[in-house]
Each structure stands twice: as C-alpha cells, then as structure tokens.
Write an enzyme that holds these catalytic residues in place. Structure first.
Site, mmCIF file in Angstrom:
data_model
loop_
_atom_site.group_PDB
_atom_site.id
_atom_site.type_symbol
_atom_site.label_atom_id
_atom_site.label_comp_id
_atom_site.label_asym_id
_atom_site.label_seq_id
_atom_site.Cartn_x
_atom_site.Cartn_y
_atom_site.Cartn_z
ATOM 1 N N LYS A 190 0.838 -1.203 0.000
ATOM 2 C CA LYS A 190 0.000 0.000 0.000
ATOM 3 C C LYS A 190 0.873 1.253 0.000
ATOM 4 O O LYS A 190 0.601 2.214 -0.730
ATOM 5 C CB LYS A 190 -0.952 -0.030 1.202
ATOM 6 C CG LYS A 190 -2.058 -1.065 1.000
ATOM 7 C CD LYS A 190 -2.811 -1.443 2.254
ATOM 8 C CE LYS A 190 -3.732 -2.634 1.922
ATOM 9 N NZ LYS A 190 -4.423 -3.189 3.074
ATOM 10 N N ASP A 207 -11.261 2.399 3.380
ATOM 11 C CA ASP A 207 -11.505 0.964 3.215
ATOM 12 C C ASP A 207 -13.009 0.676 3.096
ATOM 13 O O ASP A 207 -13.400 -0.421 2.701
ATOM 14 C CB ASP A 207 -10.954 0.195 4.435
ATOM 15 C CG ASP A 207 -9.742 -0.658 4.070
ATOM 16 O OD1 ASP A 207 -9.514 -0.876 2.865
ATOM 17 O OD2 ASP A 207 -9.040 -1.111 4.994
ATOM 18 N N GLN A 259 -4.924 -1.918 9.155
ATOM 19 C CA GLN A 259 -4.698 -3.221 8.530
ATOM 20 C C GLN A 259 -5.295 -4.332 9.404
ATOM 21 O O GLN A 259 -5.007 -4.419 10.597
ATOM 22 C CB GLN A 259 -3.180 -3.442 8.345
ATOM 23 C CG GLN A 259 -2.834 -4.723 7.618
ATOM 24 C CD GLN A 259 -3.334 -4.744 6.173
ATOM 25 O OE1 GLN A 259 -3.176 -3.788 5.426
ATOM 26 N NE2 GLN A 259 -3.972 -5.844 5.776
#
Ligand code: NAP
Length: 301
Positions: A53, A120, A97
C-alpha cells in the site's frame, strides 16, 4: 474454448498512471492527498500488504504515513492515534490493517475512523450507504472486481452472478454492488449444500473463499466469466487462487489469474478512494451519497 485473461496488473498500472496525474492536479490546487496506514503487531502477511500500500502511494504521488504499533498496544492507545489522525487535515484516508490482535475490538476501532476518511469502506455508515447504493468509499476488493468486470464489456444487468464467499470485506459488499448493477445475485458460503448446483448457473462467478482448488471445471458453465479473489500460499510456496485456473480457463470466456488479477486492483482502489476523499475535502461533493460508488469508469482502458 480458451478464456481471455482479465489482466489486473495491466489495468492497475494504467489506473495508477491516471491517479498520479490526478494527485498532481490536486497539489496544484493546494491539496496534497495523504493516506495513513496503521498496523498493530508483526503479522508477516500484514506487513507485506502494508508495504504494497505504501509503495502504491509512492507510485501515485500520494503522501503516506505508516504507524506500526507493537502487538501489545492497547485499544485505548489505538483509538487515541485514530482520533489524532481524524483531526489531522493532511490525512485524507485512514486504513487499519486487519486482522487485529485478539484483545482489540475490531468493530469499535473501525467505527472510530472518521466516516469521511474511511477509505476501506468498513465503517457502518459506509456499509449502510453501500446497501442503499450510494456509498462514497466502496470497499476496495469488490470495487476492483467491478472494474475488472467492466473491461470485459459485458453488461452485468440481468446476468446470473454467483459469489462464493460471504465475508464482510469481499462477498457481502460484492453482492450489494452487483445487485445495484441489476445482476441476479446468489451468495454461497461454507454451509451451502451442493455448491456446484449454484456455480454451474453462473454467468459471472466470483470466488472468495480462501480454499485452493475449490472450483473445478465441472462446476463452471461454458462461457462464464470467472473472477478469482482467493490468495492461497501452497506448501511449496506457490501463490494460487481458489479456482483450478488451468482447467477452468478451457471453459470460461474470461478469467482472472492469481497472482496478477484481483490483488493489484485492491491496492489501486485504495488509492482511488484516497483521491476521492481529497477531492471531497477540496469541496467537490459533501456527505455520503454525493459521489456514488461507481463514479469512476474504465471505459477505454
Ligand atoms: P473469510 O473472511 O475467511 O471468508 C471466507 C468466506 O468463504 C466465508 O463466507 C466462508 O463461509 C466461505 N467459504 C469457506 N469455505 C467455503 C467452501 N468450501 N464453500 C463455500 N464457501 C466457503 O475470507 P475473505 O477475507 O473474504 O477472503 C477470501 C479469500 O480472498 C482469501 O483467500 C483471501 O486471501 C482472499 N482475498 C484476496 C483479496 C485480494 O485483494 N485479491 C482481498 C481480500 C481477500 P462462512 O461464512 O460460512 O464461513
């Protein structure tokens, strides 16, 4: 019949070039798009994902900051960091994460992220907005699948779409997106009886179960479009999906490889959502529902 390959790596590369130009344009307007990534603990796979990322941000000219916290970080400490990033105007996207260590309540953490920075798309508000067809941050993996499907030129409306896997991050949001596009959607999971009876009816088969070799040619309708979301590491070190690629490609019309299919797109869509957030901060649209999940298009890519 041999299936045409849906090349996620190539599409990703093209989109990232576009995103770099978009980030440069934002900077000219005084907005420096930024993503903050939080990792708790030292899960090796998570470290790889975070690294990917951060590298994608660099490639697209998006500023990134990584916050790597020890595995014994308390939930309160994590919530404090999220509150600080929520208040930081240089941060347009916040990503935590997953998975988190067991002592942390994931739901509480995801709810703490400012809904306007939830790139997200896991905050309950964004999940709810997805259900009504107008989220601002579509979850990255199904969003990537959506764009891969567009490259085939096939109109999803009216097609039988069968999804194998019903997780909150892939299967369920994928079902909502395809429903929004007027597909007839079936969602299968570990308790589904006779999986093949469902998959054989699929015009579009999307597999996200995390089980290598789950989908064999006998389960696939001739001419189906097959999207393999699975990522599995075999004992010999090879990375494979959930679909018997060599067998199924002889029956499908289109198929994604693993690696090089959905994987690169997931990270690319995270950049897309971060740029969307930066645009919104710049005054383009306000509030959930202002952009819609299908705002970008890949026509011509
Ligand atoms: P997950 O949370 O473990 O969910 C797996 C889903 O598959 C569950 O709904 C489960 O059913 C279902 N399932 C398991 N075995 C099955 C079987 N034999 N038949 C039918 N359904 C079955 O996994 P996930 O996070 O969604 O990820 C799924 C896979 O996609 C993994 O390989 C993961 O690494 C990969 N992934 C890839 C990307 C990417 O960017 N390419 C992104 C995310 C995930 P129940 O609900 O009944 O348990």
């Amino acid at each position: 019949m041999t299936a045409k390959i849906i090349d996620g790596k190539a599409l990703s590369h093209k989109l990232r070039q576009d995103f770099k130009r978009e980030a440069d344009e934002l900077r000219l307007r005084g907005i420096n798009p930024g993503l903050a990534v939080i990792l708790v603990g030292d899960n090796p796979a998570s470290r790889v994902y975070v690294g990917n990322k951060v590298r994608a941000c660099e490639e697209c000219g998006v500023h990134s900051s990584s916050h790597v916290l020890p595995v014994d970080t308390s939930e309160a400490e994590l919530l404090q960091l999220i509150a600080k990033l929520n208040a930081d105007d240089t941060v347009h996207g916040i990503l935590v994460q997953l998975p988190m260590p067991a002592h942390i309540d994931v739901r509480r953490v995801l709810e703490a992220i400012d809904v306007d920075k939830d790139v997200d798309g896991f905050h309950l508000y964004n999940v709810g907005a997805l259900a009504t067809g107008n989220t601002i941050f579509p979850p990255c993996t199904p969003y990537g699948v959506q764009l891969l499907l567009e490259t085939t030129g096939i109109d999803v409306a009216g097609q039988n779409a069968v999804i194998v896997g019903a997780s909150n991050i892939v299967g369920k949001p994928m079902a909502l997106m395809l429903l929004q596009k007027e597909a007839t959607v079936t969602v299968c999971h570990a308790k589904t009886r006779d999986l093949a009876q469902h998959t054989i009816l699929a015009d579009i088969l999307i597999v996200a179960a995390g089980k290598p070799g789950l989908i064999v040619p006998q389960m696939v309708r001739r001419g189906a479009v097959v999207i393999d979301v699975g990522i599995n590491r075999l004992p010999d070190g090879r990375i494979v999906g959930d679909v018997d690629f060599e067998g199924v490609k002889k029956k499908a019309s289109w198929i994604t490889p693993v690696p090089g299919g959905v994987g690169p797109m997931t990270v690319t869509m995270l950049i897309k959502n971060t740029l969307s957030s930066a645009h919104r901060r710049g005054g383009e649209g306000a509030g959930i529902g202002s952009m819609g999940w299908d705002a970008p298009t890949v026509q011509g890519h």
